[in-house]
Design an enzyme around this catalytic site. Sequence first.
Site, PDB file in Angstrom:
ATOM      1  N   LYS A 192       0.854  -1.188   0.000  1.00 50.68           N
ATOM      2  CA  LYS A 192       0.000   0.000   0.000  1.00 50.68           C
ATOM      3  C   LYS A 192       0.887   1.233   0.000  1.00 50.68           C
ATOM      4  O   LYS A 192       1.681   1.441   0.913  1.00 50.68           O
ATOM      5  CB  LYS A 192      -0.900  -0.005   1.225  1.00 50.68           C
ATOM      6  CG  LYS A 192      -1.812   1.209   1.313  1.00 50.68           C
ATOM      7  CD  LYS A 192      -2.804   1.076   2.445  1.00 50.68           C
ATOM      8  CE  LYS A 192      -3.670   2.320   2.569  1.00 50.68           C
ATOM      9  NZ  LYS A 192      -4.641   2.194   3.667  1.00 50.68           N
ATOM     10  N   LYS A 245      -2.258  -1.496  -3.811  1.00 56.29           N
ATOM     11  CA  LYS A 245      -3.123  -0.332  -3.703  1.00 56.29           C
ATOM     12  C   LYS A 245      -2.289   0.940  -3.757  1.00 56.29           C
ATOM     13  O   LYS A 245      -1.281   1.016  -3.061  1.00 56.29           O
ATOM     14  CB  LYS A 245      -3.861  -0.411  -2.372  1.00 56.29           C
ATOM     15  CG  LYS A 245      -4.756   0.747  -2.074  1.00 56.29           C
ATOM     16  CD  LYS A 245      -5.380   0.566  -0.725  1.00 56.29           C
ATOM     17  CE  LYS A 245      -6.137   1.824  -0.396  1.00 56.29           C
ATOM     18  NZ  LYS A 245      -6.672   1.790   0.930  1.00 56.29           N
TER      19      LYS A 245
HETATM   20  C1  PBG Z   1      -7.456   3.291   5.634  1.00 54.03           C
HETATM   21  C2  PBG Z   1      -7.784   3.088   4.211  1.00 54.03           C
HETATM   22  C3  PBG Z   1      -7.614   4.011   3.166  1.00 54.03           C
HETATM   23  C4  PBG Z   1      -8.165   3.422   2.036  1.00 54.03           C
HETATM   24  C5  PBG Z   1      -8.627   2.162   2.406  1.00 54.03           C
HETATM   25  N1  PBG Z   1      -8.365   1.967   3.749  1.00 54.03           N
HETATM   26  C6  PBG Z   1      -7.111   5.403   3.117  1.00 54.03           C
HETATM   27  C7  PBG Z   1      -5.805   5.770   3.665  1.00 54.03           C
HETATM   28  O1  PBG Z   1      -4.869   4.978   3.778  1.00 54.03           O
HETATM   29  O2  PBG Z   1      -5.730   6.946   4.016  1.00 54.03           O
HETATM   30  C8  PBG Z   1      -8.218   4.094   0.687  1.00 54.03           C
HETATM   31  C9  PBG Z   1      -9.296   3.670  -0.200  1.00 54.03           C
HETATM   32  C10 PBG Z   1      -9.595   4.588  -1.330  1.00 54.03           C
HETATM   33  O3  PBG Z   1      -8.964   5.639  -1.548  1.00 54.03           O
HETATM   34  O4  PBG Z   1     -10.506   4.230  -2.081  1.00 54.03           O
HETATM   35  N2  PBG Z   1      -6.317   2.668   6.094  1.00 54.03           N
HETATM   36 ZN    ZN Z   2      -5.913   3.500   8.260  1.00 57.47          ZN
END
Ligand code: PBG
Ligand code: ZN
Length: 325
Positions: A192, A245
Amino acid sequence: MSSRLRENRKTAEIRAKLSETQLQVTDFIYPLFIEEGTNIKKEIVSMPDIYRYSLDRINEELEEVVELGIKSVILFGIPLHKDAEGSESWNDEGIIQQAIRQIKRDYPNLQVIADVCFCEYTNHGHCGVLCNNDVDNDLTLVNLRKQVLAQAKAGVDMVAPSGMMDFAVREIRDELDKNGFQHIPVMGYSVKYCSSYYGPFRDAADSAPSFGDRRTYQMDPANRNEAIKEAQADVDEGAAILMVKPALSYLDIIRDLKNNFDLPIAAYNVSGEYAMIKAAGKNGWIDEQKVMMETLLSIKRAGAAIIITYFAKEAARVLNDNKGS
Ligand code: PBG
Ligand code: ZN
């Protein structure tokens, strides 16, 4: 001598036969935002057609999801009460635990996946316990165990830790196994990135950090070799599925994981990717439906067997219509 490749594109029938990648409705996981309260159905400004629902209205959405043939949802909770550690996330009566019980009761065949993180539950918006203005990894692991156990007891089908804490999958796997939940798989948000494409989601889930950013835990978008290390760690710790992601700026990473690991690869087509297509579509600058399908196809072609996407319902409609004709 090389062949005449255009022969393979001559008719729709030939093209269909030689198509290397097919999208299916069963590829999709649809994200749901569930807010504590009653009678809520509120459109997210930066994500047209995506709503926050309270539990008493979520079935309106789920009827459609099931009708379209979508088999999985991933849940994000928006609690009323936030605190420094995000303790609502492991409350047995917390919004997500209630949601899991209700959805499994009303739609037993729908796979319910829970996002496991703290940013929607903490008053500072970071993904864990703070110590000297940074998220403390090992203190956060203790709370991750609590959150995942509460979700398991509520009947969740799969859990997906998204906070990028080291050893999260190991701790979660251990907590589940110790408590008789060996059957619940962990989908790691293995790779991520610290991405600006999450902006609309943070509006949707009220989870923007109140100071700083997530660079000390999420990955640097410049790094490719590190993605393999992160994925290998999740494999070693017992993940069942590896996720990348965001998806679109990271198709190379999806393919790297596909080529290096035997586990299924998931990709998260995130909120900013959704918002850009919607915005251009609404302006008439692109054919929104075609760009949506091409985008999802490219994620699958890159190597993702599973696509988490806000487009799930719209894409399902297209796929179902094509099948009918
Ligand atoms: C939280 C989380 C996030 C997303 C999914 N879980 C955002 C972040 O890390 O700030 C992003 C999903 C999206 O942008 O569609 N940990
Ligand atoms: Zn988070």
